[in-house]
Design a protein around this motif. Sequence first.
Motif, mmCIF file in Angstrom:
data_model
loop_
_atom_site.group_PDB
_atom_site.id
_atom_site.type_symbol
_atom_site.label_atom_id
_atom_site.label_comp_id
_atom_site.label_asym_id
_atom_site.label_seq_id
_atom_site.Cartn_x
_atom_site.Cartn_y
_atom_site.Cartn_z
ATOM 1 N N TYR A 1 0.843 -1.094 -0.121
ATOM 2 C CA TYR A 1 -0.019 -0.091 0.171
ATOM 3 C C TYR A 1 0.740 1.222 -0.018
ATOM 4 O O TYR A 1 0.659 2.228 -0.790
ATOM 5 C CB TYR A 1 -0.983 -0.038 1.283
ATOM 6 C CG TYR A 1 -1.759 1.157 1.252
ATOM 7 C CD1 TYR A 1 -2.887 1.533 0.655
ATOM 8 C CD2 TYR A 1 -1.339 2.026 2.582
ATOM 9 C CE1 TYR A 1 -3.572 2.577 0.839
ATOM 10 C CE2 TYR A 1 -2.275 3.126 2.732
ATOM 11 C CZ TYR A 1 -3.197 3.503 1.905
ATOM 12 O OH TYR A 1 -3.892 4.645 2.072
ATOM 13 N N VAL A 2 1.968 1.147 0.980
ATOM 14 C CA VAL A 2 2.853 2.321 0.829
ATOM 15 C C VAL A 2 3.540 2.588 -0.256
ATOM 16 O O VAL A 2 3.805 3.675 -0.982
ATOM 17 C CB VAL A 2 3.827 2.377 2.081
ATOM 18 C CG1 VAL A 2 4.868 3.342 2.005
ATOM 19 C CG2 VAL A 2 2.970 2.313 3.385
ATOM 20 N N GLU A 3 4.013 1.475 -0.916
ATOM 21 C CA GLU A 3 4.758 1.445 -2.130
ATOM 22 C C GLU A 3 3.970 2.094 -3.247
ATOM 23 O O GLU A 3 4.294 2.887 -4.030
ATOM 24 C CB GLU A 3 5.246 -0.027 -2.583
ATOM 25 C CG GLU A 3 5.984 -0.011 -4.086
ATOM 26 C CD GLU A 3 6.194 -1.395 -4.352
ATOM 27 O OE1 GLU A 3 6.536 -1.723 -5.335
ATOM 28 O OE2 GLU A 3 6.400 -2.517 -3.551
ATOM 29 N N GLN A 4 2.692 1.435 -3.504
ATOM 30 C CA GLN A 4 1.750 2.067 -4.677
ATOM 31 C C GLN A 4 1.685 3.666 -4.147
ATOM 32 O O GLN A 4 1.617 4.516 -5.026
ATOM 33 C CB GLN A 4 0.560 1.246 -4.612
ATOM 34 C CG GLN A 4 -0.323 1.780 -5.722
ATOM 35 C CD GLN A 4 0.407 1.724 -7.158
ATOM 36 O OE1 GLN A 4 0.896 0.975 -7.312
ATOM 37 N NE2 GLN A 4 0.285 2.723 -7.916
ATOM 38 N N GLY A 5 1.497 4.023 -2.966
ATOM 39 C CA GLY A 5 1.369 5.552 -2.567
ATOM 40 C C GLY A 5 2.538 6.289 -3.123
ATOM 41 O O GLY A 5 2.253 7.480 -3.516
ATOM 42 N N LEU A 6 3.762 5.724 -2.597
ATOM 43 C CA LEU A 6 4.820 6.246 -3.091
ATOM 44 C C LEU A 6 4.700 6.717 -4.650
ATOM 45 O O LEU A 6 5.170 7.780 -5.049
ATOM 46 C CB LEU A 6 6.250 5.653 -2.669
ATOM 47 C CG LEU A 6 6.915 6.050 -1.465
ATOM 48 C CD1 LEU A 6 8.182 5.175 -1.193
ATOM 49 C CD2 LEU A 6 7.496 7.351 -1.393
ATOM 50 N N TYR A 7 4.629 5.638 -5.260
ATOM 51 C CA TYR A 7 4.727 5.923 -7.045
ATOM 52 C C TYR A 7 3.704 7.183 -7.167
ATOM 53 O O TYR A 7 4.030 8.046 -8.133
ATOM 54 C CB TYR A 7 4.017 4.358 -7.854
ATOM 55 C CG TYR A 7 5.093 3.487 -7.782
ATOM 56 C CD1 TYR A 7 5.922 3.817 -8.748
ATOM 57 C CD2 TYR A 7 5.022 2.319 -7.196
ATOM 58 C CE1 TYR A 7 6.958 2.710 -9.196
ATOM 59 C CE2 TYR A 7 5.918 1.535 -7.471
ATOM 60 C CZ TYR A 7 6.970 1.652 -8.588
ATOM 61 O OH TYR A 7 7.668 0.665 -8.557
ATOM 62 N N ASN A 8 2.303 7.163 -6.415
ATOM 63 C CA ASN A 8 1.525 8.433 -6.899
ATOM 64 C C ASN A 8 1.903 9.441 -6.377
ATOM 65 O O ASN A 8 1.907 10.481 -7.009
ATOM 66 C CB ASN A 8 0.339 7.937 -6.160
ATOM 67 C CG ASN A 8 -0.469 6.677 -7.008
ATOM 68 O OD1 ASN A 8 -0.468 6.356 -7.999
ATOM 69 N ND2 ASN A 8 -1.211 6.075 -6.028
ATOM 70 N N GLU B 1 13.784 2.567 -0.553
ATOM 71 C CA GLU B 1 14.968 1.861 -0.747
ATOM 72 C C GLU B 1 14.962 0.622 -1.348
ATOM 73 O O GLU B 1 15.668 0.051 -2.052
ATOM 74 C CB GLU B 1 15.997 1.844 0.873
ATOM 75 C CG GLU B 1 16.490 3.243 1.185
ATOM 76 C CD GLU B 1 17.219 3.184 2.427
ATOM 77 O OE1 GLU B 1 16.835 2.113 3.141
ATOM 78 O OE2 GLU B 1 17.741 4.078 2.737
ATOM 79 N N GLU B 2 13.909 -0.344 -0.802
ATOM 80 C CA GLU B 2 13.706 -1.569 -1.144
ATOM 81 C C GLU B 2 13.057 -1.748 -2.768
ATOM 82 O O GLU B 2 13.635 -2.646 -3.405
ATOM 83 C CB GLU B 2 12.778 -2.400 -0.248
ATOM 84 C CG GLU B 2 13.348 -2.450 1.269
ATOM 85 C CD GLU B 2 12.246 -2.958 2.176
ATOM 86 O OE1 GLU B 2 10.981 -3.238 1.586
ATOM 87 O OE2 GLU B 2 12.569 -3.147 3.517
#
Length: 794
Positions: A541-548, A596-597
């Motif tokens: 969820y956080v990863e997709q949020g970062l993209y956005n 980072e990941e």
Amino acid sequence: MSQITGKRVLVVEDTTIAATYLARELTTLGAEVVGLARSEEQALEAVEKYQPELILMDINLSEGGSGIQAARQLNQRFDIPLIFTTSYSDDATVSQAMETSPYGYIVKPFDTKTIKTACETALHRFALEQRVALSEKRFKMASEAAQFGVVELRECGQDFEFSGASSLQNRFGASTSLSKERFLALFPAKERQDVIDAIESGSSLRKTIKVTQDDSEPMWIDVVFSDVSVADNKVMVGAVIDVTERQRKMRRLKLSNVILDQLAEGVAVLDAEFIVRDANRALSRLFGSSADTLTGSTLGDFGLTREDLCDGHQELPAGHISRQKLSLVNAQGQDFSAFVTCAELEELHGDLRYVVTISDITELSQAEKRLETLAFTDPLTGAGNRNYLKLVLSESVYAGHLQALIFIDIDSFKLVNDTYGHDVGDEVLAACAELIKQEIRREDIFIRHGGDEFVVLVQSEQDVDALCNRILTTFTKPITIDAGELKMSASIGVAESRDADESTELLKRADIAMYEAKKRGKNQAVRYSQEQNDAIEYRLYVEQGLYNALTNKELHATFQPIVNSDRKIVALEALCRWHSQDIGNINPASFIPVAEETGLINALGLKMLREVCIAHRLLRESGHPHIKLHVNVSILQLNSAMMVQEFLNYLADFGVVPEDLVLEVTESVMHDFNTRKVLKELSQKGFGIAIDDFGAGYASVSELSEPFTTIVKLDKSLAPTNDENSKQNIIAESLVNLCHRLDKKVLFEGIESEAQADFATRAGSHYMQGYLFARPMSLMEVVSLLDSVEQQTN
């Protein structure tokens, strides 16, 4: 000489890098790359134009159609071997691709050996199939041998002479010969050029003509051209169909034995009871039995039953031709693979009813097995690949006996590649695979999932925890390479079959457990639990949020002042903040590790660097050029040559000199050889280097001796307490004294009270940072604060 040498190859690939790489590797192998196509339409046009001998086709063409659809159209219009190239695809895509009967399947990323093996196997298989097709053509001639008459073209190339075909002579209005000019006149004008071309090239051609003589009724005659030509003063023999019953029998007697015996494939003529009535010499050689022994027998002794010849029926259905691959046995009891064709004669000749051709395709079967091995085996480690994993997990018989799935990831493998190169990395991966193989049982299945990830499918009932411990223990053995010995470790995730409703769910759960092992410090095994799944879902969820957030510009920089011992602002630390309209403020501790990941840290780093450059420009224009700017950099950013160069380009574009910046790196970054090398180079260019959060984790005091580090930033956990005699204060004071002796500047962070600030000053700290002096603020707020302090001073 290699099969691919000199072959014309067409590459259909929508990715320029992949297309260029394939073209270069194929050219190196000796092939002639005649064209590059990016779409379905371009592929069809290129085949029409260049007539390639081999096609490499990407399954998924992101633009311009589908590789599978293009393959279907090419199969309908052309006879060219085709190899699919693709990344990991779902079952439906792979199934659709296989329906087009490709000659090979190469999984990305490519390597020269895989490309060479796949291309040569495809070309070899195609050549063998062409031989089979030629045998079918010959079989057709043999089956019609009873209907052929003989016609010879004289050496002069101007007259045809008939032998034993008086009925044809009468119908053509000639005695024993017919001039070439008159013979061609028998054909319609629009078809004569085809006949001339067939005679001159020696190719096969069949034409139906109408012959009229005097007042008699017109007759229709089929004329078959087969190898009719004059070359080097030698007459080649062709055939003409005689429509009279007597001439049919005569031609059968004259030609059938000649044609059948000339064929390389075995041919047998059967009666209605499937008894062999005649066989050629090739069939005798194939079965290791004489023609006399074969005649009068069935083929059952050689493994060929009546049902085989009739596709499971007792009689061959009308108009049906049976074609199949079978395993037969010769008279010596040796097995061989064969392509068997059975067809009913168009016109029966007495009790003769069927013609059977048998081709030895042992080489073709071996090539297919090699192709299957390539499709399901990882060439580097010899383990199964992802295709094989999907196959066994979808096989219900196997999945029902699956006890557990173990997911293994080699720790810190990227550092091996970055330090020693990919050739050494491949050597290490192969060695790691051997270590794992030594610990698993024979009935367990070993898979290379990709990169540095391996999977073990445990089928036997055994102690899975004990197996994991054995794998972890075996990694304590050093791996020897040319550069020396390496100590590797692995992180392991385990999912038992009872934890999942379907076997395919095991892979996902074991992967989640492996990720948890990484979080806990690596070099350990962790069993799957639902709590881990919830944590992964939040991470995604956080990863997709970062993209956005990067796209929607939700990330921004704030700046926290750094003061000297006189409490004057001398520097600002740039801090990344994320405010989402849907979520609100998000803690950096939640999204920085995810960045980072996933590799998003590079995009985030460029964003922060741009903010720092703008801040420096504004500070300079506002009359505060002395303020330095601190910016955090990660090991991933420093290990990317492109990122470092982009970093320098940014500074040049904004007119920022290295002396204006301080790069903050965590002490863990200092443990990496390559990173230290990059930091030394940046220090030589004028950048200040600060060790951030020193004392927070595994603190290596030896890192303080590195000459390129200029500032040691003590972690806020070492911030002074109210008790000046506490161990924390003693440690902090000792570190300050050590830094002084090593000529390092000291920065205390996390200062929130006057008592802490006084202690830091007395201990000899050069700089301080914390909420006592200022919270992180916008750049405009910083400028206002600096202006206000300057006015008060004046």
